[in-house]
Design a protein around this motif. Structure first.
Motif, PDB file in Angstrom:
ATOM      1  N   ASN A   7       0.797  -1.218   0.000  1.00  0.00           N
ATOM      2  CA  ASN A   7       0.000   0.000   0.000  1.00  0.00           C
ATOM      3  C   ASN A   7       0.832   1.271   0.000  1.00  0.00           C
ATOM      4  O   ASN A   7       0.306   2.345  -0.175  1.00  0.00           O
ATOM      5  N   ASP A  47      -9.914 -13.119  -6.275  1.00  0.00           N
ATOM      6  CA  ASP A  47     -11.112 -12.386  -5.880  1.00  0.00           C
ATOM      7  C   ASP A  47     -10.751 -11.353  -4.812  1.00  0.00           C
ATOM      8  O   ASP A  47     -10.243 -11.698  -3.746  1.00  0.00           O
ATOM      9  N   ILE A  48     -11.007 -10.084  -5.095  1.00  0.00           N
ATOM     10  CA  ILE A  48     -10.585  -8.995  -4.213  1.00  0.00           C
ATOM     11  C   ILE A  48     -11.259  -9.070  -2.850  1.00  0.00           C
ATOM     12  O   ILE A  48     -10.621  -8.817  -1.822  1.00  0.00           O
ATOM     13  N   ASN A  49     -12.549  -9.402  -2.795  1.00  0.00           N
ATOM     14  CA  ASN A  49     -13.226  -9.469  -1.505  1.00  0.00           C
ATOM     15  C   ASN A  49     -12.635 -10.571  -0.637  1.00  0.00           C
ATOM     16  O   ASN A  49     -12.379 -10.371   0.555  1.00  0.00           O
ATOM     17  N   ARG A  52      -9.225  -9.499   0.545  1.00  0.00           N
ATOM     18  CA  ARG A  52      -9.342  -8.420   1.529  1.00  0.00           C
ATOM     19  C   ARG A  52      -9.703  -8.966   2.899  1.00  0.00           C
ATOM     20  O   ARG A  52      -9.097  -8.602   3.912  1.00  0.00           O
ATOM     21  N   ASP A  72      -9.152  -0.901   3.465  1.00  0.00           N
ATOM     22  CA  ASP A  72      -9.762  -0.780   2.148  1.00  0.00           C
ATOM     23  C   ASP A  72      -8.690  -0.561   1.090  1.00  0.00           C
ATOM     24  O   ASP A  72      -8.500   0.547   0.580  1.00  0.00           O
ATOM     25  N   TYR A  74      -6.524  -0.461  -2.372  1.00  0.00           N
ATOM     26  CA  TYR A  74      -6.822  -0.157  -3.762  1.00  0.00           C
ATOM     27  C   TYR A  74      -6.644  -1.409  -4.604  1.00  0.00           C
ATOM     28  O   TYR A  74      -5.927  -2.347  -4.225  1.00  0.00           O
ATOM     29  N   GLU A  75      -7.269  -1.384  -5.770  1.00  0.00           N
ATOM     30  CA  GLU A  75      -7.109  -2.480  -6.719  1.00  0.00           C
ATOM     31  C   GLU A  75      -5.618  -2.666  -7.006  1.00  0.00           C
ATOM     32  O   GLU A  75      -4.882  -1.698  -7.181  1.00  0.00           O
ATOM     33  N   GLY A  76      -5.182  -3.897  -7.017  1.00  0.00           N
ATOM     34  CA  GLY A  76      -3.789  -4.204  -7.318  1.00  0.00           C
ATOM     35  C   GLY A  76      -2.872  -4.213  -6.103  1.00  0.00           C
ATOM     36  O   GLY A  76      -1.698  -4.558  -6.229  1.00  0.00           O
ATOM     37  N   GLU A  77      -3.381  -3.833  -4.927  1.00  0.00           N
ATOM     38  CA  GLU A  77      -2.529  -3.822  -3.733  1.00  0.00           C
ATOM     39  C   GLU A  77      -2.491  -5.167  -3.016  1.00  0.00           C
ATOM     40  O   GLU A  77      -1.664  -5.358  -2.125  1.00  0.00           O
ATOM     41  N   ARG A  79      -2.201  -9.404  -3.517  1.00  0.00           N
ATOM     42  CA  ARG A  79      -1.897 -10.535  -4.401  1.00  0.00           C
ATOM     43  C   ARG A  79      -1.805 -11.786  -3.558  1.00  0.00           C
ATOM     44  O   ARG A  79      -1.083 -11.808  -2.561  1.00  0.00           O
TER      45      ARG A  79
END
Length: 149
Positions: A7, A47-49, A52, A72, A74-77, A79
């Protein structure tokens, strides 16, 4: 599973979800509203959720007051990568499936390296998995009886 969280543009945080407590899995299931095997598979698929929620639970080990709403990325943070146990299981399965097709096996092992949290350890695992196995030791056979007089 290892989740990398980057991040700040610096070195990504390595969040080790390879070993979760039952209470942590229950929190993940409640928060993600699903069953752990499905959530784990979704995270592995990017899957991002799912990533996360898992990352949040692991981060709570060192930041107990961290609220889900406050985590929360960001997209791509985030893996997800395979841990050493998962790498071994995949390597064994790939070897069994593709041992007769060396080109496909090499491609599959290449993808495994790309998916691993520690790609430098993958080659050692592959070497172990593909090493010729010693045949089972022959049972001691009784020596032929000598003719009796």
């Amino acid at each position: 599973m290892i989740i990398f969280y980057s991040n700040d543009g610096g070195s990504p945080q390595r969040l080790d979800a390879s070993r979760l407590r039952a209470s942590e899995i229950q929190v993940i299931e409640r928060t993600a509203d699903g069953r752990w095997p499905d959530i784990r598979e979704a995270a592995a698929d990017g899957d991002i959720n799912a990533m996360r929620v898992i990352a949040w639970v692991v981060k709570k080990r060192t930041e107990p007051a961290l609220r889900f709403a406050d985590f929360d990325p960001y997209e791509g943070e985030l893996r997800a990568r395979l841990d050493e146990r998962e790498v071994r299981a995949f390597a064994e399965a790939l070897f069994e499936k593709y041992r007769a097709d060396p080109d496909t096996l090499a491609d599959a092992f290449g993808e495994l390296r790309d998916s691993a949290a520690d790609p430098e350890k993958v080659d050692a695992v592959i070497a172990e998995v593909t090493a010729p196995k010693d045949p089972a030791p022959a049972e001691d056979q009784p020596s032929p009886a000598s003719p009796s007089e």
